[in-house]
Design a protein around this motif. Sequence first.
Motif, PDB file in Angstrom:
ATOM      1  N   ALA A  23       0.839  -1.195   0.000  1.00 52.31           N
ATOM      2  CA  ALA A  23       0.000   0.000   0.000  1.00 52.31           C
ATOM      3  C   ALA A  23       0.873   1.244   0.000  1.00 52.31           C
ATOM      4  O   ALA A  23       1.931   1.277   0.608  1.00 52.31           O
ATOM      5  N   GLU A  24       0.392   2.272  -0.722  1.00 54.50           N
ATOM      6  CA  GLU A  24       1.152   3.516  -0.801  1.00 54.50           C
ATOM      7  C   GLU A  24       1.070   4.281   0.499  1.00 54.50           C
ATOM      8  O   GLU A  24       0.072   4.234   1.187  1.00 54.50           O
ATOM      9  N   VAL A  25       2.121   5.003   0.811  1.00 56.15           N
ATOM     10  CA  VAL A  25       2.122   5.889   1.965  1.00 56.15           C
ATOM     11  C   VAL A  25       1.754   7.268   1.460  1.00 56.15           C
ATOM     12  O   VAL A  25       2.280   7.738   0.457  1.00 56.15           O
ATOM     13  N   ALA A  26       0.827   7.913   2.145  1.00 58.17           N
ATOM     14  CA  ALA A  26       0.368   9.225   1.711  1.00 58.17           C
ATOM     15  C   ALA A  26       1.465  10.261   1.881  1.00 58.17           C
ATOM     16  O   ALA A  26       2.229  10.233   2.826  1.00 58.17           O
ATOM     17  N   THR A  27       1.532  11.161   0.928  1.00 57.09           N
ATOM     18  CA  THR A  27       2.409  12.309   1.062  1.00 57.09           C
ATOM     19  C   THR A  27       1.529  13.529   1.169  1.00 57.09           C
ATOM     20  O   THR A  27       0.449  13.578   0.608  1.00 57.09           O
ATOM     21  N   ARG A  78      -1.114   9.303  12.317  1.00 55.72           N
ATOM     22  CA  ARG A  78      -1.291   7.983  12.935  1.00 55.72           C
ATOM     23  C   ARG A  78      -1.160   6.887  11.876  1.00 55.72           C
ATOM     24  O   ARG A  78      -0.575   5.842  12.107  1.00 55.72           O
ATOM     25  N   ARG A  79      -1.707   7.126  10.691  1.00 55.53           N
ATOM     26  CA  ARG A  79      -1.715   6.115   9.639  1.00 55.53           C
ATOM     27  C   ARG A  79      -0.436   6.067   8.812  1.00 55.53           C
ATOM     28  O   ARG A  79      -0.158   5.036   8.197  1.00 55.53           O
ATOM     29  N   THR A  80       0.304   7.171   8.749  1.00 53.32           N
ATOM     30  CA  THR A  80       1.410   7.220   7.792  1.00 53.32           C
ATOM     31  C   THR A  80       2.786   7.423   8.402  1.00 53.32           C
ATOM     32  O   THR A  80       3.782   7.167   7.727  1.00 53.32           O
TER      33      THR A  80
END
Length: 187
Positions: free
Chosen positions: A33-37, A122-124
Amino acid sequence: MSFSKVPLRLAATVVVLAVTACGSEAKPRTADAEVATLQSAPAASAAPSATGVGAVIRPDASSADIQDLERVYFTCLRDNGAPSSKDGLSKPGQPSPAPEKVRAANAACADKQPVSWLDVERRTNPEFPDLLRAAAKCLKKKGFQARVVQEPEWRLAYRDSGEFMRAGDTEAKCIDQAFAARIKTYR
């Protein structure tokens, strides 16, 4: 504006949407899964991310900024067949939209759903637990019995609900202090 000052209305809205989507199946997380930027955007527009994070509520967002983000999100839901009591199209006691419509609307509007910067962290951010521990240490120095817990997600916890209620502004200041370097990426 700090995270703890986000209106309770947003939290209640998320709960209502979660309840209406009870029948939906959770999508499994994938290892790739991609990590958000995150990129800075004007506070009022808080541009949605192409990575599926949603419309990020910046740390300095005003109540009006948050209401603008909510308005865009609820308009999207309504336009995709999932009216809510918030926009006046669905009233208590009336049948809810079909679960399939709610799931489809939630999927179509996911990039517009307001999400706090702290939830994005928290998510990234792999350093999130350590930064949260720094916030808990700050709270302890100020007389609170704060601790960090992991389940169901990384968060601050208190001795009881009374202490949680009293910690409000102090918690916001400690979080702002602990996450100061990260907050700069949202402005």
